[in-house]
Motif scaffolding. Sequence first.
Motif, short mmCIF file in Angstrom:
data_model
loop_
_atom_site.label_atom_id
_atom_site.label_comp_id
_atom_site.label_asym_id
_atom_site.label_seq_id
_atom_site.Cartn_x
_atom_site.Cartn_y
_atom_site.Cartn_z
N TYR A 93 -15.54 -6.95 0.46
CA TYR A 93 -15.17 -6.16 -0.71
C TYR A 93 -13.66 -5.91 -0.74
O TYR A 93 -13.01 -6.08 -1.78
CB TYR A 93 -15.92 -4.82 -0.66
CG TYR A 93 -15.71 -3.93 -1.86
CD1 TYR A 93 -16.56 -3.98 -2.95
CD2 TYR A 93 -14.65 -3.02 -1.89
CE1 TYR A 93 -16.38 -3.14 -4.04
CE2 TYR A 93 -14.46 -2.18 -2.97
CZ TYR A 93 -15.33 -2.25 -4.05
OH TYR A 93 -15.12 -1.43 -5.13
N PHE A 94 -13.10 -5.53 0.41
CA PHE A 94 -11.66 -5.30 0.48
C PHE A 94 -10.88 -6.56 0.13
O PHE A 94 -9.94 -6.52 -0.66
CB PHE A 94 -11.28 -4.82 1.88
CG PHE A 94 -9.80 -4.69 2.10
CD1 PHE A 94 -9.14 -3.53 1.75
CD2 PHE A 94 -9.05 -5.73 2.64
CE1 PHE A 94 -7.77 -3.40 1.93
CE2 PHE A 94 -7.69 -5.62 2.83
CZ PHE A 94 -7.05 -4.44 2.48
N LEU A 99 -8.21 1.69 -2.40
CA LEU A 99 -8.96 0.67 -1.68
C LEU A 99 -8.74 0.82 -0.17
O LEU A 99 -9.68 0.67 0.63
CB LEU A 99 -8.51 -0.72 -2.15
CG LEU A 99 -9.23 -1.93 -1.57
CD1 LEU A 99 -10.70 -1.91 -1.95
CD2 LEU A 99 -8.57 -3.22 -2.06
N SER A 100 -7.51 1.12 0.21
CA SER A 100 -7.21 1.34 1.62
C SER A 100 -7.94 2.57 2.15
O SER A 100 -8.53 2.55 3.24
CB SER A 100 -5.70 1.50 1.81
OG SER A 100 -5.38 1.91 3.11
N LYS A 101 -7.93 3.67 1.39
CA LYS A 101 -8.60 4.90 1.82
C LYS A 101 -10.11 4.71 1.90
O LYS A 101 -10.79 5.33 2.73
CB LYS A 101 -8.27 6.03 0.85
CG LYS A 101 -6.82 6.48 0.91
CD LYS A 101 -6.53 7.50 -0.17
CE LYS A 101 -5.04 7.87 -0.18
NZ LYS A 101 -4.71 8.79 -1.29
N LEU A 102 -10.65 3.86 1.03
CA LEU A 102 -12.08 3.59 1.04
C LEU A 102 -12.54 2.98 2.37
O LEU A 102 -13.69 3.12 2.77
CB LEU A 102 -12.42 2.64 -0.12
CG LEU A 102 -13.90 2.27 -0.33
CD1 LEU A 102 -14.72 3.50 -0.67
CD2 LEU A 102 -14.02 1.22 -1.42
N PHE A 146 0.85 -1.19 0.00
CA PHE A 146 0.00 0.00 0.00
C PHE A 146 0.89 1.24 0.00
O PHE A 146 0.93 1.99 0.98
CB PHE A 146 -0.94 0.00 1.21
CG PHE A 146 -1.87 -1.18 1.25
CD1 PHE A 146 -3.04 -1.17 0.51
CD2 PHE A 146 -1.58 -2.29 2.01
CE1 PHE A 146 -3.91 -2.25 0.55
CE2 PHE A 146 -2.43 -3.38 2.06
CZ PHE A 146 -3.61 -3.36 1.31
N ARG A 147 1.57 1.45 -1.09
CA ARG A 147 2.59 2.50 -1.13
C ARG A 147 2.00 3.90 -1.10
O ARG A 147 2.60 4.82 -0.58
CB ARG A 147 3.45 2.36 -2.39
CG ARG A 147 4.28 1.09 -2.41
CD ARG A 147 5.18 1.07 -3.61
NE ARG A 147 5.93 -0.18 -3.71
CZ ARG A 147 6.80 -0.44 -4.67
NH1 ARG A 147 7.04 0.44 -5.60
NH2 ARG A 147 7.43 -1.59 -4.69
N SER A 148 0.86 4.09 -1.72
CA SER A 148 0.32 5.45 -1.87
C SER A 148 -0.61 5.85 -0.75
O SER A 148 -1.35 6.80 -0.87
CB SER A 148 -0.43 5.56 -3.21
OG SER A 148 -1.51 4.63 -3.25
N GLY A 205 -3.59 0.91 10.31
CA GLY A 205 -4.92 0.69 9.75
C GLY A 205 -4.95 -0.45 8.75
O GLY A 205 -5.83 -1.32 8.80
N ASN A 206 -3.99 -0.45 7.83
CA ASN A 206 -3.93 -1.52 6.83
C ASN A 206 -3.61 -2.86 7.46
O ASN A 206 -4.10 -3.91 7.02
CB ASN A 206 -2.89 -1.19 5.77
CG ASN A 206 -3.29 -0.04 4.88
OD1 ASN A 206 -4.48 0.14 4.60
ND2 ASN A 206 -2.33 0.76 4.44
#
Length: 697
Positions: free
Chosen positions: A437-438, A575-578, A142-144, A397-398
Amino acid sequence: MEPLEDLELLMEETFAEEAEPPAELFQKVDATIVLGRGVDNRYLVLAVSAVQKEDGSHEKHLVITASQSRACKELCILRNGWCSVPVEPGDIIHLEGDCTSDTWIIDEDSGYLILYPDMLISGTSIASSIRCLRRAVLSETFRSSDPVTRQMLIGTVLHEVFQKAISDSFDPEKLQELALQTVQEIRHLKEMYRLNLNQDEVKQDVEEYLPSFSKWAGDFMHKHSPADSPQMQLSLPSDGGNNNAACNIEVIKALDIEESIWSPRFGLKGKIDVTVGVKIHRGCRTKYKVMPLELKTGKESNSIEHRSQLVLYTLLSQERRADPEAGLLLYLRTGRMYPVPARRLDKRELLKLRNQMAFSLFHRISKPATGKEKTELNPLPQVIEEQQTCKYCSQAGNCALYSRAVEQHTDDRSAARGTLPRIKEETQHLKATHLEYFSLWCLMLTLESKSKDNKKNNQNIWLMPSSEMERSGNCIGNLIRTEHVKTVCDGEYLHNFQRRNGAMPVTNLMAGDRIILSGEERTLFALSRGYVREINVTTITCLLDRNLSVLPESTLFRLDQEEKNCDIDTPLGNLSKLMKNTDASQKLRDLIIDFREPQFIPYLSSILPHDAKDTVASILKGLNKPQRQAMKKVLLSKDYTLIVGMPGTGKTTTICALVSSLLRRYIQISRNLPRRKFADRRPLSPWHFWKNSTIVT
């Protein structure tokens, strides 16, 4: 639930059709890889076996080959801690050390094994894996997900000021000038604007460090006598049994700034802040070394992560020059510098960490051979139970999200007892449908990435000569630099190249293509990146991120088209921000995952200013009825609008009309806004006034 289940079923059926028996798959991989002895020592692992010796110790025996036909087989014996390397049949490895009678011995005293050497991992990522391997793997995935903060911006500016000063002067007046010049650069102004900072605030923070810059230069540069430098403790391996570690270090000059090095030999990549030539004075003896100098703007910790990063940079440096045997760690806040020797023990343990990280990244999915079982994401390295480390982790979080959605850690039996409260706290705002979904889309993106990575990861730059790559049209080799390098702006340099002999070959390269520039020598991989500005039958002009005029004029270069892998960094970051616990993410989850219908404003007059109606009406006159209806629907949208149309039905014209209306509205509204001080301004764009989204297919 049904759409997700249908999508997952379709995905499974698709991959089941492509599944092959393990033996056939192994043959397929074997036919495409490049093997060979020599500097790279690329071997294919044919078999792995565990052996217990009479004294009770364990070894891991690898049957390997560097022959495409597998005719010549060799043996690699892993002893001591190397037995923990998770190597499997079919893996590609690189070996460092001595080979006697076709037998390699890798133990605590000699040799290295590099797993998946074509997977280049940054030294920063490996150093961060010391305390938590899971965090390092998540950061690569999750680089960004990490936005630029004020501290990061200040750190970047300080790095640049120091790097400019070491090539110019550390006089206080000059440092002030360089600080002001750097703060006013466009790319930094953009970040200040986004962070709601002004130039004076940033400049004030930067100026606090400048006296330490001058102090460091006074201590370590341009000394009249070696004794004027502070005495330090540094013992190099080449010093042999000499127990005298006291020395004086004098920095003579900066040889390179932000030197980019790719090392398929060690499976590493990185950018060295400053490459410096230093003199080490010990008694009446003087030794000259070229070393990496790493700059740190945070707390002066001399931590194991910071020191480990220097050790890895010494390995990278060996791709370009003699072993530096040590690096220098400089804390810019205090001006204190620490020498960091690169001992074999440190290099060995860091490369073992690198192998573990590479294995986790390479085996992100478990794909069944028969297709009867589900393709699944593999678990990540174990969650650690260190409250202080987790408290400030950027991937907390991730980590919890992946643990709950993918690894199914929801009770005491599936996760360490101490981690469950943290996992539940970070994910309590998510429904079961959100977690599903994730998991599904993380799997699909990873599958897409894996399929592309097997074909394209820029490894042809070091595996195939330019003469062979030119046949595909994606490379031009045997180039020499002509004319003077022109500085377009800071970080952009215009270079001209021509073929050393003859005209340019037939190529697919064209203006605007992204390229990677390397030297024809193996020590000069990925010197610079940039774009093709212009190309004809005799010359090619490129805009590069580094000034290559420091290299000899006789240097031969090759240009390779940058192979754009399936870029999943952005969608994975989104996807992470969602899944974040914010109002904006909650609204998006409602629309995208829970399928809440989009809402629309009933009347156009309620959102259009009176003085904008005539302007919008004039724009609508040039559209047909379906286009006007689509545009009106977009203007009334609170959430999003889908515009669907066959090719040639006028979707692009509709988009242009929408942008024009949006711009006119923005101009009219902004004229009526009171003028504000820069410090109070927030990013106001046309989209600030028009918050609905339009998707055109």
